[in-house]
Design an enzyme around this catalytic site. Structure first.
Site, PDB file in Angstrom:
ATOM      1  CB  SER A 107       9.410  17.522  51.671  1.00 24.77           C
ATOM      2  OG  SER A 107       9.999  16.143  52.811  1.00 24.77           O
ATOM      3  N   GLY A 181      11.930  20.187  52.718  1.00 26.82           N
ATOM      4  CA  GLY A 181      12.815  18.788  52.120  1.00 26.82           C
ATOM      5  C   GLY A 181      13.793  18.522  51.012  1.00 26.82           C
ATOM      6  CE1 TYR A 480      13.991  22.795  38.135  1.00 26.77           C
ATOM      7  CE2 TYR A 480      15.398  23.386  36.439  1.00 26.77           C
ATOM      8  CZ  TYR A 480      14.518  23.792  37.820  1.00 26.77           C
ATOM      9  OH  TYR A 480      14.009  24.857  37.853  1.00 26.77           O
TER      10      TYR A 480
HETATM   11  C1  LIG Z   1       6.116  23.555  39.684  1.00 27.65           C
HETATM   12  C2  LIG Z   1       8.051  23.412  40.409  1.00 27.65           C
HETATM   13  C3  LIG Z   1       8.582  25.046  40.617  1.00 27.65           C
HETATM   14  C4  LIG Z   1      10.053  24.555  40.852  1.00 27.65           C
HETATM   15  N1  LIG Z   1      11.295  25.498  40.883  1.00 27.65           N
HETATM   16  C5  LIG Z   1      12.319  25.002  41.246  1.00 27.65           C
HETATM   17  C6  LIG Z   1      12.810  26.848  41.654  1.00 27.65           C
HETATM   18  O1  LIG Z   1      12.493  27.784  41.801  1.00 27.65           O
HETATM   19  N2  LIG Z   1      13.894  26.436  42.491  1.00 27.65           N
HETATM   20  C7  LIG Z   1      15.082  25.279  42.227  1.00 27.65           C
HETATM   21  O2  LIG Z   1      15.981  25.402  42.871  1.00 27.65           O
HETATM   22  N3  LIG Z   1      13.964  23.992  42.408  1.00 27.65           N
HETATM   23  C8  LIG Z   1      12.152  24.357  41.582  1.00 27.65           C
HETATM   24  N4  LIG Z   1      11.844  22.842  41.687  1.00 27.65           N
HETATM   25  C9  LIG Z   1      12.668  21.977  41.723  1.00 27.65           C
HETATM   26  C10 LIG Z   1      12.373  21.563  43.082  1.00 27.65           C
HETATM   27  O3  LIG Z   1      13.522  22.060  44.120  1.00 27.65           O
HETATM   28  C11 LIG Z   1      12.735  19.987  43.092  1.00 27.65           C
HETATM   29  O4  LIG Z   1      11.558  19.375  42.594  1.00 27.65           O
HETATM   30  C12 LIG Z   1      13.492  19.346  44.782  1.00 27.65           C
HETATM   31  O5  LIG Z   1      13.333  17.837  45.036  1.00 27.65           O
HETATM   32  C13 LIG Z   1      10.563  19.314  45.048  1.00 27.65           C
HETATM   33  O6  LIG Z   1      11.296  18.743  46.805  1.00 27.65           O
HETATM   34  P1  LIG Z   1       9.974  18.528  47.195  1.00 27.65           P
HETATM   35  O7  LIG Z   1       9.998  18.024  48.383  1.00 27.65           O
HETATM   36  O8  LIG Z   1       8.874  19.772  47.247  1.00 27.65           O
HETATM   37  O9  LIG Z   1       9.400  17.758  46.141  1.00 27.65           O
HETATM   38  P2  LIG Z   1       9.870  14.988  46.852  1.00 27.65           P
HETATM   39  O10 LIG Z   1       8.900  15.056  45.355  1.00 27.65           O
HETATM   40  O11 LIG Z   1       8.911  14.874  47.991  1.00 27.65           O
HETATM   41  O12 LIG Z   1      10.779  15.142  47.293  1.00 27.65           O
HETATM   42  C14 LIG Z   1      11.394  15.644  45.711  1.00 27.65           C
HETATM   43  C15 LIG Z   1      13.534  14.578  46.308  1.00 27.65           C
HETATM   44  O13 LIG Z   1      13.893  14.897  47.709  1.00 27.65           O
HETATM   45  C16 LIG Z   1      13.378  13.083  48.703  1.00 27.65           C
HETATM   46  N5  LIG Z   1      12.712  14.103  49.738  1.00 27.65           N
HETATM   47  C17 LIG Z   1      11.841  14.427  49.917  1.00 27.65           C
HETATM   48  N6  LIG Z   1      11.946  15.231  51.206  1.00 27.65           N
HETATM   49  C18 LIG Z   1      13.294  14.366  51.852  1.00 27.65           C
HETATM   50  C19 LIG Z   1      13.600  14.602  53.152  1.00 27.65           C
HETATM   51  N7  LIG Z   1      12.780  15.352  53.907  1.00 27.65           N
HETATM   52  N8  LIG Z   1      14.132  14.188  53.335  1.00 27.65           N
HETATM   53  C20 LIG Z   1      15.120  13.066  52.635  1.00 27.65           C
HETATM   54  N9  LIG Z   1      14.215  12.865  51.096  1.00 27.65           N
HETATM   55  C21 LIG Z   1      13.794  13.381  50.440  1.00 27.65           C
HETATM   56  C22 LIG Z   1      12.160  12.332  47.735  1.00 27.65           C
HETATM   57  O14 LIG Z   1      12.046  11.462  47.599  1.00 27.65           O
HETATM   58  C23 LIG Z   1      12.483  12.943  45.952  1.00 27.65           C
HETATM   59  O15 LIG Z   1      13.669  11.640  46.423  1.00 27.65           O
HETATM   60  C24 LIG Z   1      10.265  23.468  40.861  1.00 27.65           C
HETATM   61  C25 LIG Z   1       9.990  22.669  40.520  1.00 27.65           C
HETATM   62  C26 LIG Z   1       8.742  22.151  40.427  1.00 27.65           C
HETATM   63  C27 LIG Z   1       7.365  20.824  39.937  1.00 27.65           C
END
Ligand SMILES: Cc1cc2nc3c(=O)[nH]c(=O)nc-3n(C[C@H](O)[C@H](O)[C@H](O)COP(=O)(O)OP(=O)(O)OC[C@H]3O[C@@H](n4cnc5c(N)ncnc54)[C@H](O)[C@@H]3O)c2cc1C
Ligand SMILES: *[C@@H]1O[C@H](CO)[C@@H](O)[C@H](O)[C@H]1NC(C)=O
Ligand SMILES: *[C@@H]1O[C@H](CO)[C@@H](O)[C@H](O)[C@H]1NC(C)=O
Ligand SMILES: *[C@@H]1O[C@H](CO)[C@@H](O)[C@H](O)[C@H]1NC(C)=O
Ligand SMILES: *[C@@H]1O[C@H](CO)[C@@H](O)[C@H](O)[C@H]1NC(C)=O
Ligand SMILES: *[C@@H]1O[C@H](CO)[C@@H](O)[C@H](O)[C@H]1NC(C)=O
Ligand SMILES: *[C@@H]1O[C@H](CO)[C@@H](O)[C@H](O)[C@H]1NC(C)=O
Ligand SMILES: *[C@@H]1O[C@H](CO)[C@@H](O)[C@H](O)[C@H]1NC(C)=O
Length: 545
Positions: A107, A181, A480
């Site tokens: 996502s 997501g 994390y």
């Molecule tokens: C710079 C940074 C700042 C952050 N700040 C915060 C914060 O303030 N608060 C907090 O709680 N977290 C924070 N995080 C952590 C973040 O919430 C997680 O890394 C989250 O899983 C990322 O979601 P994404 O969709 O961007 O990532 P992705 O890498 O796309 O997804 C993460 C995981 O979820 C799975 N996934 C994604 N989309 C779906 C879907 N639609 N259905 C099923 N599975 C799916 C993926 O396969 C993967 O395993 C931060 C991370 C970073 C890198």
């Protein structure tokens, strides 16, 4: 020994893709054939990218948020599919199953270990289902709810809410580029957690596509699966294509403040004191403390440790100052440390944007807190204040890394977080926690050697923290993601069993505590063949029989 091992690993990394390339090729052709032949009336070929398509690299890299996995050595997907309709997703599931491809769902691409776009297994053939085109938001002001698609970022959501109302918000994360997501799938904490809990605590309904390609909502999936997907980890139970969320009220104007203190300015005593007040303050106050090594502001040829106290108050400066003077005088908070602004703007403030940044910065998916840095994070929960001597040991650790390349981020708990039962959703870190810790290392240097240096430093810091943080299990935040858990030699969070089961329990009990067993039962019921998986997805019982 370590050197020999490294050379061996490099040889393995070089030889396998080469040996496998013919196999990979026919494997790729057969899945393309399958995708294009399914009679779903989709135009899937227009959203399918192989390494021969000129835009493959840019599509792959667009949502890579950790440069550690943006190298030629990182395993690459055989295909990237960027669906814009549900039948394309269903077709992808059918063909991936038939051709035995692993799907990596992406996502926002912020997975700490890159699991949404790469694999630590050099041998695996996987494809990326990149949901980047699933970005619609529809807000129902009267009901104070919204339907959002998974690639909507937190920043986009906050912006769209703010367009319609200055007194509504959503209690998700601080970094505006993170995808909802992934974030809601693991919990999602932000500046409103002491008032309203996590993002996942505020989900009302969902649409998920399961391993059979069926579209389920809350009513048709049942409460067990609906429970599991609100924090039990992404890429495990199905593909989330929409969340229905509950918006929450905030004042039209909130107060954000920053106070920085170095060691010379009594940082040690103030951080120590902070631990005794922060979880007991009014639910309207949130505190984050960033600890790192900086150039000494009063002696530019030296460095020191700095504690940056960032707070958000759901009210006015006039309301906050007397409260802080009464409850936390040691901080010495003054009017000029604070700015009043809309809640949406306060996200930019916490994310480190300059004060005059336009609200539209929330919409920019390419601005990243991590920039082009490589990083690794680890997490902890603190239940007893760390003594002064313990804090001084942390400063010593921080002095071992360069300026601003390693740090700790403390986020206050208590309030609403303590009122929600540990089993309410899979996220279990509730009452009894004063604050959450993230230990993190950032670096820009290339190469294994540099990375090993930072990773070892971070692991050393984590080791140092052991006596001061939660135990049995040593809890960690699923979002994390940390692949150090479950590796050989990791004692883990307790629990018996053998092999895979023991490894899964190692991270499972840390991320989910006693909710792990229920997650395994739900997984076994909804995806017994373990179609949706990655290195830290809940395994079905069948996988370790
Ligand atoms: C710079 C940074 C700042 C952050 N700040 C915060 C914060 O303030 N608060 C907090 O709680 N977290 C924070 N995080 C952590 C973040 O919430 C997680 O890394 C989250 O899983 C990322 O979601 P994404 O969709 O961007 O990532 P992705 O890498 O796309 O997804 C993460 C995981 O979820 C799975 N996934 C994604 N989309 C779906 C879907 N639609 N259905 C099923 N599975 C799916 C993926 O396969 C993967 O395993 C931060 C991370 C970073 C890198
Ligand atoms: C696909 O298109 C054909 C011809 O236009 C139509 O008969 C068929 O019902 C469609 N199938 C689906 C699944 O929409
Ligand atoms: C990418 O290349 C494949 C053939 O290798 C082709 O079928 C597909 O349509 C191309 N994708 C796009 C978006 O042009
Ligand atoms: C990934 O690498 C490419 C070039 O190799 C670069 O253009 C891009 O900015 C990098 N992205 C990140 C997030 O590191
Ligand atoms: C990779 O694949 C090769 C050949 O198929 C196999 O022998 C080897 O065990 C695999 N390695 C891993 C780590 O799975
Ligand atoms: C998003 O909404 C538009 C307008 O309603 C619609 O045409 C489009 O198909 C939607 N996209 C997805 C991925 O649902
Ligand atoms: C640090 O604490 C001492 C003793 O409490 C106090 O005298 C001093 O003014 C403080 N320094 C700063 C910069 O606040
Ligand atoms: C830093 O500068 C001061 C003068 O500003 C000097 O006295 C001191 O020795 C310097 N320290 C180092 C480590 O160079």
């Amino acid at each position: 020994m370590a050197r020999v091992l490294r050379i061996l690993l490099i040889l393995i990394a070089i030889s396998f893709p080469y040996l496998n390339s013919a196999d990979r090729h026919s494997h790729e052709e057969s899945i393309l054939e399958c995708l294009y032949s399914q009679n779903y009336n989709t135009t899937i070929s227009q959203v399918t990218f192989t390494p021969t398509n000129s835009s493959y690299d840019s599509i792959l890299q667009f949502s890579i948020k950790n440069s550690r996995f943006n190298t030629s050595a990182s395993p690459k997907p055989v295909l990237i599919i960027t669906p814009d309709s549900i039948p394309q997703i269903q077709t992808t599931i059918i063909c991936s199953k038939k051709q035995k491809f692993q799907i990596r769902i992406r996502s926002g691409g912020h997975d700490y270990e890159g699991l949404s776009y790469t694999s630590p297994d050099q041998n695996s053939s996987f494809l990326i289902l990149d949901l980047i085109r699933f970005r619609n938001i529809s807000i129902d002001l009267a009901q104070q709810t919204a339907w959002i698609q998974p690639a909507v970022t937190t920043g986009e959501l906050y912006y769209r809410i703010a367009e319609k109302s200055s007194t509504l918000a959503f209690p998700s994360g601080i970094c505006p580029t993170v995808g909802l997501g992934g974030q809601i799938s693991g919990g999602g904490w932000g500046t409103l957690l002491r008032k309203y809990g996590l993002a996942a605590d505020n989900v009302l309904d969902t649409r998920v596509i399961d391993a059979e390609g069926r579209i389920l909502d809350r009513a048709s999936m049942g409460e067990d699966l609906f429970w599991a997907i609100r924090g039990g980890g992404g890429n495990t139970f199905g593909i989330v294509i929409a969340w229905k969320i509950k918006l929450v009220p905030v004042p039209a104007s909130v107060t954000a403040c920053t106070v920085t203190r170095t060691l010379e300015q009594n940082a040690t005593e103030i951080v120590h004191r902070w631990q005794y007040v922060v979880d007991k303050l009014s639910n309207d106050v949130f505190f984050m403390v960033v600890l790192n090594r900086v150039v000494n502001p009063i002696q530019a040829n030296a460095t020191t440790i700095q504690a940056s106290f960032n707070s958000l108050y759901l009210g006015s400066i006039e309301g906050l100052i007397p409260m802080m003077e009464a409850k936390f005088p040691d901080l010495g908070l003054r009017r000029e440390n604070c700015v009043e602004m809309s809640w949406a703007k306060s996200i930019l403030y916490f994310a480190g944007f300059p004060l005059n940044s336009p609200l539209e910065s929330l919409l920019d998916r390419t601005i990243s807190a991590t920039g082009s840095a490589k990083f690794k994070g680890k997490s902890d929960y603190v239940k007893e204040p760390i003594p002064i001597s313990g804090l001084e040991g942390i400063w010593e650790k921080l002095k071992e890394v360069g300026v601003q390349t390693g740090g700790l981020i403390l986020a206050s708990y208590g309030g609403k977080m303590s009122e929600i039962a540990e089993s309410s959703i899979p996220f279990p870190h509730r009452a009894g926690n004063i604050y959450q810790v993230e230990e993190v290392a950032f670096w820009v240097e290339d190469g294994v050697e540099a990375a090993d240096g930072y990773l070892n430093w971070l692991r050393g810091l984590y080791e140092y923290m052991t006596p001061y943080v939660s135990k049995n299990p040593r809890e960690a935040y699923a979002n994390y993601r940390d692949l150090d858990f479950g590796r050989n030699g990791d004692g883990g969070g307790g629990g018996g069993g053998k092999g895979d089961y023991r490894r899964a329990r190692s991270w499972g009990s840390r991320y989910y505590k006693n909710n792990f067993d229920r997650l395994v039962r739900v997984k076994t019921a909804v995806d017994p063949a373990n179609f949706f998986r990655n290195e830290q997805s809940i395994p079905p019982l069948s996988s370790w029989r």
